[in-house]
Design a protein around this motif. Structure first.
Motif: not given
Length: 272
Positions: A88, A112, A108, A110, A120, A132, A130, A91
């Motif tokens: 992603h 950025d 997943w 994320d 976030r 990060q 998920v 994100c």
């Protein structure tokens, strides 16, 4: 009492606040298109000074249509590949992994910029699968977090138009060559929007502009292993799904004009 988070971003990163605001507007509609269940709460927890970002905010319908289509493609991929991997990219403050219900068997990422991921992490509680990743999407180091053995979906919403063309091609190459099966889902803008963006009040206020546009022949030449699955005009979708009857004719008229119909399109490619 729910805590608030101060957000002070510049450049392309600041547009995440505009997108979140428009998703909240859609969620407040009696007939939402995306219906992001997290947008209201998350937006309400943000204290921001984005230096004129709200002078021109765009339209909630086009933003909601774009996100809804990408959500649908993401769910389709995860149904076919429950052990698959989603990248992603850029994100922002998007709740996509929560909205689509990414299964625990999936992976997943994320991705950025560090300051975005920091905010976030404080605004969302995500499940353990998920991850990060605080990094620019153009950095090399974050690719070490990618599992090279999993079928992979790359989702890039509102991202590629802010990157130089060579960076876009490099990201696509990494996904295609670094995973056993790849699906790529992203939006792109027409060439004429790039110079126009330099004079848009919102973009000038936050110090950003578009840097690349969709060039189908160039993309096909650079990535011959990819097969296109979808090419959708966001304005065609807006004309079909706009909840306000008096606005629908306007979107329908825009969708019939080639230059405006191509202003923003959604693309999906696969290596199959």
């Amino acid at each position: 009492m729910t805590s608030t988070e101060t957000v002070d971003l510049r450049g392309a990163a600041a547009t995440l606040l505009m997108t979140l605001y428009l998703r909240r507007q859609d969620a407040r509609s009696p007939r939402p298109i995306l219906g992001d269940p997290y947008a209201e709460e998350v937006y309400g927890r943000i204290e921001h000074d984005v230096h004129g970002l709200w002078q021109v905010t765009g339209d909630a319908t086009t933003v909601a249509c774009r996100a809804a289509i990408l959500d649908g493609w993401t769910r389709e991929f995860l149904r076919a590949e429950p052990d698959g991997q989603v990248l992603h990219l850029g994100c922002g403050l998007d709740s996509r992994p929560l909205r689509v219900g990414a299964p625990p068997s999936s992976r997943w990422l994320d991705v950025d910029q560090a300051e975005v991921v920091d905010v976030r992490r404080r605004l969302y509680t995500v499940p353990g699968h998920v991850v990060q990743v605080p990094a620019s999407v153009t950095d090399d180091a974050w690719w070490e977090a990618v599992d090279p053995a999993r079928a992979t979906l790359m989702v890039a919403e509102g991202l590629f138009m802010y990157l130089p063309p060579e960076d876009v091609h490099a990201i696509v190459d990494r996904v295609v060559t670094g995973t056993p099966r790849a699906v790529l889902a992203f939006d792109a803008v027409a060439p004429w929007t790039v110079p126009v963006s330099r004079w848009t009040p919102t973009f000038r206020a936050i110090g950003t502009e578009f840097r690349s546009a969709w060039q189908p022949a160039t993309f096909a030449h650079r990535h011959p292993s990819l097969r296109e699955l979808d090419d959708i005009s966001v304005y065609d979708e807006a004309a079909a799904h706009e909840p306000r009857p008096w606005v629908r004719p306007l979107f329908a008229a825009v969708a019939r004009l080639p230059a405006l119909q191509d202003a923003m399109r959604l693309h999906r490619f696969t290596t199959d």
